[in-house]
Design a protein around this motif. Structure first.
Motif: not given
Ligand SMILES: Cc1cc2nc3c(=O)[nH]c(=O)nc-3n(C[C@H](O)[C@H](O)[C@H](O)COP(=O)(O)OP(=O)(O)OC[C@H]3O[C@@H](n4cnc5c(N)ncnc54)[C@H](O)[C@@H]3O)c2cc1C
Length: 520
Positions: A73, A147-148, A152, A154-155, A204, A323, A371, A462, A501
């Motif tokens: 992306t 992204g979730l 990943a 989880l909650e 995608f 957090f 982290i 992540y 990746k």
């Molecule tokens: C400070 C912090 C707090 C967090 N809190 C939580 C929390 O409360 N609960 C929890 O579950 N997780 C949490 N996380 C982890 C978080 O869930 C992951 O980091 C998540 O993947 C981030 O989502 P993003 O929207 O930033 O996606 P990105 O980091 O932008 O993407 C993650 C991955 O998904 C892929 N992707 C995104 N969109 C698409 C698409 N449309 N098609 C195909 N692939 C795609 C991207 O290529 C990438 O590889 C936390 C992480 C941090 C650093």
């Protein structure tokens, strides 16, 4: 006056000015992106199709070209919440543009279809207003649903509903050959199974249909104090069949606060008071909880306090303080009530603004900062906790139970742990072996990777991952279906594997075991 004092006063004033400036921009940016006052509530299927067509054209032009570069992306890495960032410069980047709306809310079917760029904070605002919600709601406002799922999720309701991906009933995905497919239990099941945790290496995602549940007005939050990890785990286990939400925060080896939550429509004043935890002047949630710990310790023979938290505020309780990460950005003021009265309205800082400012300095200044989440079976949690206390001494520690099932994405759950509780322990801060001592995070992360490998556990992908490919494939089950799906669906040419990746090796980070052993 001492020069140092003058310098400190000057720096403090500069910092406050910078905070006012950025905070002002942030308030407006948050309002525009989360409330979206100038755009509608959703886009509908016709507009969605137009958006998907645009993405499809880009994928077709990759497919019709020399295909030398793999695809990813085009989302700028500073917009991503994930700590580990892929260097996208060598990739063929596909712009998913404005795929960030609700497509349809079907109240009869109790489902909502959303585009992948939709932030969870925006989605909950829309759904809760209409009396609906998702079974699992990750807390940070700015996490995108795409992204979730691809990453990943989880909650605190995961002990009931499992991972975020388990709330999905249907996924629309654009494959490398330009085909748009719908996958679910009924059709293209192989794909539906391979998409969660695939980090964008299958196709995608263009839309996700989630099941919805009824929302209520408040969460009745029951705070319980305990002073050993064993008792904390016992409380979590006993509460897991009775409560909708469970979360724990360990403030030290002897201070645990377990929170049980249930949705209710009214406040029962005989039990407790309403607490709007995210109001601008309130301290960050974990600090409010810490005050409750102190009250419970004072009360001695009564180890329970109940409060009623408005539902939306409960869901995003950790957004304002990220957090407890905000205390590192604001070490002098984060715990000051006066600061919150004056500037509390500037929180949470939007990830776009945070990312833009902190990303360039993160890798340079925060070599020792950690982290990471480690998830282990319930029976191994005390061992992990004690090991982390000894090796990291990072507090607070986040504790969140999740129930396993056979449809948990790439998690290689041994049969004896199926339908059991796993506990996520989250460590966000500076590892301190001895007080004041700051260590490089890499050898420590490596130590806990090995711990997880030995104890049927997992680490969050992540953040930094130093495992070898063999270890990675032992921890996660990509062999039994993911590689097969990639081969059959012609993904090999289009995308790297997950390991290629996100691993440290792929990102050219140091991964030298000998060095790690020396430092640990
Ligand atoms: C400070 C912090 C707090 C967090 N809190 C939580 C929390 O409360 N609960 C929890 O579950 N997780 C949490 N996380 C982890 C978080 O869930 C992951 O980091 C998540 O993947 C981030 O989502 P993003 O929207 O930033 O996606 P990105 O980091 O932008 O993407 C993650 C991955 O998904 C892929 N992707 C995104 N969109 C698409 C698409 N449309 N098609 C195909 N692939 C795609 C991207 O290529 C990438 O590889 C936390 C992480 C941090 C650093």
């Amino acid at each position: 006056m001492d020069n140092n004092i003058v310098l400190n006063i000057f720096l403090t004033i500069m910092k406050i000015c910078l905070h006012i400036f950025l905070g002002g921009i942030n308030v407006i940016y948050n309002y525009i992106t989360l409330e979206r006052p100038f755009t509608g509530q959703g886009c509908g299927w016709v507009e969605h199709k137009i958006k998907v067509d645009k993405v499809q054209k880009q994928v077709n032009s990759w497919a019709g070209g020399d295909r030398k570069r793999k695809m990813c992306t085009a989302r700028p890495v500073w917009k991503s919440v994930s700590v580990s960032k892929t260097n996208k410069s060598g990739y063929y980047q596909i712009d998913l543009g404005n795929l960030n709306d609700v497509v349809e809310i079907n109240e009869e079917e109790m489902t909502v279809t959303v585009e992948p760029g939709m932030c969870i904070g925006r989605l909950t605002r829309i759904l809760v207003k209409k009396g609906w919600t998702l079974p699992v709601v990750p807390e940070i406002d700015y996490l995108t649903v795409g992204g979730l799922i691809a990453g990943a999720g989880l909650e605190s309701s995961s002990h009931n509903y499992g991972l975020f991906c388990q709330c999905v009933v249907e996924t629309e995905i654009l494959m490398p050959n330009g085909e748009v497919l719908t996958c679910s239990r009924e059709q293209n099941f192989d794909l539906a199974n391979a998409i969660p945790h695939s980090y964008g290496t299958i196709g995608f995602i263009t839309a996700l249909k989630f099941k919805m549940i009824r929302a209520k007005k408040y969460v009745e939050l029951d705070y319980r104090f305990t002073n050993t990890i064993e008792d904390a785990l016992k409380l979590i286990n006993e509460g897991s069949s009775r409560h909708e939400f469970i979360e724990g925060i360990a403030y030290s080896k002897e201070k645990f606060l377990i929170m049980f939550g249930n949705m209710v429509d009214t406040v029962d004043p005989t039990k407790g008071r309403e607490n709007p935890i995210n109001r601008w002047y309130k301290k960050f949630f974990y600090l409010q909880v810490e005050e409750i710990v102190e009250k419970l310790i004072e009360k001695r023979n009564n180890n329970q306090i109940i409060e009623y938290v408005p539902l939306l505020q409960y869901y995003h309780r950790h957004s304002r303080g990220m957090f407890w990460l905000e205390r590192y950005a604001n070490p002098f003021f984060y715990n000051s009530q006066i600061f919150m009265w004056l500037f509390g309205c500037t929180f949470p800082f939007h990830i776009d603004i945070l990312g833009l400012i902190s990303r360039p300095i993160y890798d340079v200044l925060y070599q020792s900062f950690m982290i990471q989440d480690f998830v282990v079976p319930e029976e191994k949690t005390a061992k992990l906790f004690n090991e982390a206390d000894k090796m990291l001494n990072i507090y607070p520690v986040w504790m969140c139970p999740a129930r396993t099932s056979e449809t948990g994405g790439c998690f290689n759950i041994p049969e004896k742990y199926l339908n059991c509780l796993y506990i996520d322990l989250g460590f966000y801060g500076y590892p301190k072996k001895n007080k004041g001592d700051k260590l490089n995070r890499k050898p420590l992360l490596r130590h806990f990777e090995k711990f997880c490998l030995k104890n049927n556990g997992y680490q969050g992908l992540y953040a930094d991952c130093y495992m070898s490919k063999e270890e990675f494939e032992t921890m996660f089950d990509f062999k039994s279906f993911y590689y097969k799906v990639r081969k059959e669906r012609n993904c090999d040419e289009a995308f790297p594997t997950v390991y290629d990746k996100i691993s440290a090796k792929a990102r050219n980070l140091e991964s030298d075991d000998d060095m790690n052993h020396k430092q640990c």
